[in-house]
Design a protein around this motif. Structure first.
Motif, PDB file in Angstrom:
ATOM      1  N   SER A  29      -3.512   6.656 -11.873  1.00 54.84           N
ATOM      2  CA  SER A  29      -2.335   6.757 -12.739  1.00 54.84           C
ATOM      3  C   SER A  29      -1.083   6.079 -12.189  1.00 54.84           C
ATOM      4  CB  SER A  29      -2.035   8.225 -13.039  1.00 54.84           C
ATOM      5  OG  SER A  29      -1.686   8.912 -11.856  1.00 54.84           O
ATOM      6  N   GLN A  30      -0.947   5.994 -10.859  1.00 54.12           N
ATOM      7  CA  GLN A  30       0.287   5.450 -10.308  1.00 54.12           C
ATOM      8  C   GLN A  30       0.158   4.038  -9.728  1.00 54.12           C
ATOM      9  OE1 GLN A  30       1.335   9.648  -8.421  1.00 54.12           O
ATOM     10  NE2 GLN A  30       2.938   8.171  -8.017  1.00 54.12           N
ATOM     11  N   LEU A  31      -0.976   3.730  -9.115  1.00 58.34           N
ATOM     12  CA  LEU A  31      -1.075   2.454  -8.408  1.00 58.34           C
ATOM     13  C   LEU A  31      -1.868   1.385  -9.159  1.00 58.34           C
ATOM     14  CD1 LEU A  31      -1.569   3.922  -4.832  1.00 58.34           C
ATOM     15  CD2 LEU A  31       0.540   3.068  -5.874  1.00 58.34           C
ATOM     16  N   LYS A  32      -2.981   1.751  -9.738  1.00 56.80           N
ATOM     17  CA  LYS A  32      -3.802   0.778 -10.458  1.00 56.80           C
ATOM     18  C   LYS A  32      -3.017   0.034 -11.539  1.00 56.80           C
ATOM     19  CE  LYS A  32      -8.060   0.376 -13.144  1.00 56.80           C
ATOM     20  NZ  LYS A  32      -9.227   1.111 -13.679  1.00 56.80           N
ATOM     21  N   PRO A  33      -2.208   0.730 -12.361  1.00 57.03           N
ATOM     22  CA  PRO A  33      -1.453   0.014 -13.390  1.00 57.03           C
ATOM     23  C   PRO A  33      -0.507  -1.055 -12.827  1.00 57.03           C
ATOM     24  CG  PRO A  33      -1.428   2.365 -13.851  1.00 57.03           C
ATOM     25  CD  PRO A  33      -2.017   2.191 -12.478  1.00 57.03           C
ATOM     26  N   LEU A  34      -0.067  -0.867 -11.591  1.00 61.20           N
ATOM     27  CA  LEU A  34       0.833  -1.839 -10.970  1.00 61.20           C
ATOM     28  C   LEU A  34       0.104  -3.102 -10.525  1.00 61.20           C
ATOM     29  CD1 LEU A  34       2.805   0.605  -8.644  1.00 61.20           C
ATOM     30  CD2 LEU A  34       3.577  -0.329 -10.846  1.00 61.20           C
ATOM     31  N   LEU A  35      -1.213  -3.013 -10.388  1.00 59.37           N
ATOM     32  CA  LEU A  35      -1.991  -4.108  -9.816  1.00 59.37           C
ATOM     33  C   LEU A  35      -2.779  -4.916 -10.844  1.00 59.37           C
ATOM     34  CD1 LEU A  35      -3.323  -2.122  -6.737  1.00 59.37           C
ATOM     35  CD2 LEU A  35      -1.347  -3.651  -6.827  1.00 59.37           C
ATOM     36  N   ILE A  36      -3.028  -4.328 -11.995  1.00 56.70           N
ATOM     37  CA  ILE A  36      -3.798  -5.029 -13.031  1.00 56.70           C
ATOM     38  C   ILE A  36      -3.076  -6.316 -13.413  1.00 56.70           C
ATOM     39  CG2 ILE A  36      -4.688  -4.897 -15.410  1.00 56.70           C
ATOM     40  CD1 ILE A  36      -6.183  -3.079 -13.489  1.00 56.70           C
ATOM     41  N   GLY A  37      -3.819  -7.414 -13.409  1.00 56.52           N
ATOM     42  CA  GLY A  37      -3.265  -8.713 -13.794  1.00 56.52           C
ATOM     43  C   GLY A  37      -2.540  -9.440 -12.673  1.00 56.52           C
ATOM     44  N   GLU A  38      -2.443  -8.824 -11.500  1.00 58.73           N
ATOM     45  CA  GLU A  38      -1.751  -9.441 -10.373  1.00 58.73           C
ATOM     46  C   GLU A  38      -2.721 -10.276  -9.532  1.00 58.73           C
ATOM     47  OE1 GLU A  38       1.345  -9.537  -9.742  1.00 58.73           O
ATOM     48  OE2 GLU A  38       2.272  -7.828 -10.739  1.00 58.73           O
ATOM     49  N   GLU A  44       1.609  -9.073   0.370  1.00 56.46           N
ATOM     50  CA  GLU A  44       2.916  -8.524   0.756  1.00 56.46           C
ATOM     51  C   GLU A  44       3.736  -8.104  -0.461  1.00 56.46           C
ATOM     52  OE1 GLU A  44       5.000 -10.701   3.842  1.00 56.46           O
ATOM     53  OE2 GLU A  44       3.072 -11.520   4.493  1.00 56.46           O
ATOM     54  N   ARG A  45       3.713  -8.915  -1.511  1.00 57.67           N
ATOM     55  CA  ARG A  45       4.452  -8.563  -2.721  1.00 57.67           C
ATOM     56  C   ARG A  45       3.853  -7.325  -3.386  1.00 57.67           C
ATOM     57  NH1 ARG A  45       4.395  -9.033  -7.921  1.00 57.67           N
ATOM     58  NH2 ARG A  45       2.529 -10.324  -8.030  1.00 57.67           N
ATOM     59  N   LEU A  46       2.521  -7.224  -3.388  1.00 54.64           N
ATOM     60  CA  LEU A  46       1.885  -6.064  -4.004  1.00 54.64           C
ATOM     61  C   LEU A  46       2.164  -4.791  -3.209  1.00 54.64           C
ATOM     62  CD1 LEU A  46      -1.495  -7.609  -5.176  1.00 54.64           C
ATOM     63  CD2 LEU A  46       0.566  -7.140  -6.527  1.00 54.64           C
ATOM     64  N   TRP A  47       2.227  -4.908  -1.887  1.00 54.69           N
ATOM     65  CA  TRP A  47       2.595  -3.747  -1.071  1.00 54.69           C
ATOM     66  C   TRP A  47       3.996  -3.270  -1.452  1.00 54.69           C
ATOM     67  CZ3 TRP A  47       1.011   0.154   1.633  1.00 54.69           C
ATOM     68  CH2 TRP A  47       1.908   0.841   2.438  1.00 54.69           C
ATOM     69  N   GLU A  48       4.914  -4.214  -1.517  1.00 53.16           N
ATOM     70  CA  GLU A  48       6.301  -3.860  -1.881  1.00 53.16           C
ATOM     71  C   GLU A  48       6.362  -3.262  -3.288  1.00 53.16           C
ATOM     72  OE1 GLU A  48       9.129  -3.935  -0.055  1.00 53.16           O
ATOM     73  OE2 GLU A  48       7.931  -4.526   1.683  1.00 53.16           O
ATOM     74  N   LYS A  49       5.586  -3.811  -4.193  1.00 54.72           N
ATOM     75  CA  LYS A  49       5.572  -3.298  -5.564  1.00 54.72           C
ATOM     76  C   LYS A  49       5.082  -1.844  -5.590  1.00 54.72           C
ATOM     77  CE  LYS A  49       3.980  -4.499 -10.195  1.00 54.72           C
ATOM     78  NZ  LYS A  49       3.221  -5.460 -11.026  1.00 54.72           N
ATOM     79  N   MET A  50       3.995  -1.570  -4.849  1.00 53.06           N
ATOM     80  CA  MET A  50       3.497  -0.192  -4.800  1.00 53.06           C
ATOM     81  C   MET A  50       4.526   0.728  -4.157  1.00 53.06           C
ATOM     82  SD  MET A  50      -0.591  -0.420  -3.956  1.00 53.06           S
ATOM     83  CE  MET A  50      -0.471  -1.509  -2.525  1.00 53.06           C
ATOM     84  N   LEU A  51       5.147   0.271  -3.087  1.00 48.08           N
ATOM     85  CA  LEU A  51       6.122   1.082  -2.378  1.00 48.08           C
ATOM     86  C   LEU A  51       7.335   1.389  -3.248  1.00 48.08           C
ATOM     87  CD1 LEU A  51       6.929   2.316   0.418  1.00 48.08           C
ATOM     88  CD2 LEU A  51       8.129   0.163   0.822  1.00 48.08           C
ATOM     89  N   TRP A  52       7.941   0.364  -3.813  1.00 46.71           N
ATOM     90  CA  TRP A  52       9.182   0.559  -4.567  1.00 46.71           C
ATOM     91  C   TRP A  52       8.970   1.294  -5.886  1.00 46.71           C
ATOM     92  CZ3 TRP A  52      13.612   0.547  -2.334  1.00 46.71           C
ATOM     93  CH2 TRP A  52      13.776  -0.189  -1.161  1.00 46.71           C
ATOM     94  N   ASN A  53       7.796   1.147  -6.492  1.00 51.71           N
ATOM     95  CA  ASN A  53       7.535   1.865  -7.736  1.00 51.71           C
ATOM     96  C   ASN A  53       7.173   3.330  -7.502  1.00 51.71           C
ATOM     97  OD1 ASN A  53       7.537   0.173 -10.397  1.00 51.71           O
ATOM     98  ND2 ASN A  53       6.874  -1.195  -8.763  1.00 51.71           N
ATOM     99  N   ASN A  54       7.043   3.709  -6.270  1.00 48.75           N
ATOM    100  CA  ASN A  54       6.753   5.098  -5.936  1.00 48.75           C
ATOM    101  C   ASN A  54       7.753   5.645  -4.930  1.00 48.75           C
ATOM    102  OD1 ASN A  54       4.107   5.959  -7.285  1.00 48.75           O
ATOM    103  ND2 ASN A  54       3.721   3.876  -6.573  1.00 48.75           N
ATOM    104  N   TRP A  55       8.928   5.062  -4.910  1.00 48.84           N
ATOM    105  CA  TRP A  55       9.959   5.416  -3.934  1.00 48.84           C
ATOM    106  C   TRP A  55      10.291   6.903  -3.955  1.00 48.84           C
ATOM    107  CZ3 TRP A  55      11.522   3.004   0.167  1.00 48.84           C
ATOM    108  CH2 TRP A  55      12.653   3.439   0.820  1.00 48.84           C
ATOM    109  N   ALA A  56      10.313   7.504  -5.111  1.00 52.01           N
ATOM    110  CA  ALA A  56      10.688   8.915  -5.224  1.00 52.01           C
ATOM    111  C   ALA A  56       9.711   9.834  -4.485  1.00 52.01           C
ATOM    112  CB  ALA A  56      10.765   9.328  -6.690  1.00 52.01           C
ATOM    113  N   ASN A  57       8.498   9.345  -4.225  1.00 48.81           N
ATOM    114  CA  ASN A  57       7.507  10.151  -3.513  1.00 48.81           C
ATOM    115  C   ASN A  57       7.709  10.140  -2.002  1.00 48.81           C
ATOM    116  OD1 ASN A  57       5.931  10.882  -5.852  1.00 48.81           O
ATOM    117  ND2 ASN A  57       5.349   8.737  -5.927  1.00 48.81           N
TER     118      ASN A  57
END
Length: 130
Positions: A29-38, A44-57
């Motif tokens: 629910s949280q990480l896969k949607p960020l990676l589809i189509g990438e 490195e960009r995908l790591w940052e994307k996962m990190l920043w889109n889940n910053w509140a955690n």
């Protein structure tokens, strides 16, 4: 992890005591949607994307464990796509590495001298890193 071109990457995640079902839900629910189509090679960009889109955690716990496993799988894909082992991609010039011993894990029943003995035992076996 599997790409649309059929490459697969394997990563390992720590659940930090949570259930594997909870880890699977975080990935789904949280990480896969960020990676589809990438592009999976853009690690490195995908790591940052996962990190920043889940910053509140926060930068710990089950989300970080899941993201770390995905990151390892992405690097596995990079190596497979290039046809080279990662150590070579990272410009390492040697084919042997020192052994690593994973002893020394703290437990409530262990004292400092118990841990020291474990580490000394690994050194005697030729392990240079503990």
């Amino acid at each position: 992890m599997e790409t649309d071109e059929g490459l697969t990457g394997i990563g390992e995640s720590a659940t930090f005591g949570a259930s594997p079902k909870a880890m699977a839900e975080v990935v789904k629910s949280q990480l896969k949607p960020l990676l589809i189509g990438e592009n999976p090679l853009d690690t490195e960009r995908l790591w940052e994307k996962m990190l920043w889109n889940n910053w509140a955690n926060g930068r710990r716990g089950i989300v970080m464990g899941a993201a770390s496993g995905i990151d390892i799988a992405l690097w596995d894909i990079v190596g497979k796509a290039s046809g080279m082992p990662l150590y070579r991609l990272f410009s390492a010039d040697r084919t042997k590495v020192s052994g690593y011993a994973g002893d020394g894990i703290y437990g409530p029943h262990k004292r400092e001298d118990d841990l020291t003995k474990e580490m000394e035992g690994q050194e005697e076996k030729g392990k240079s890193a503990c």
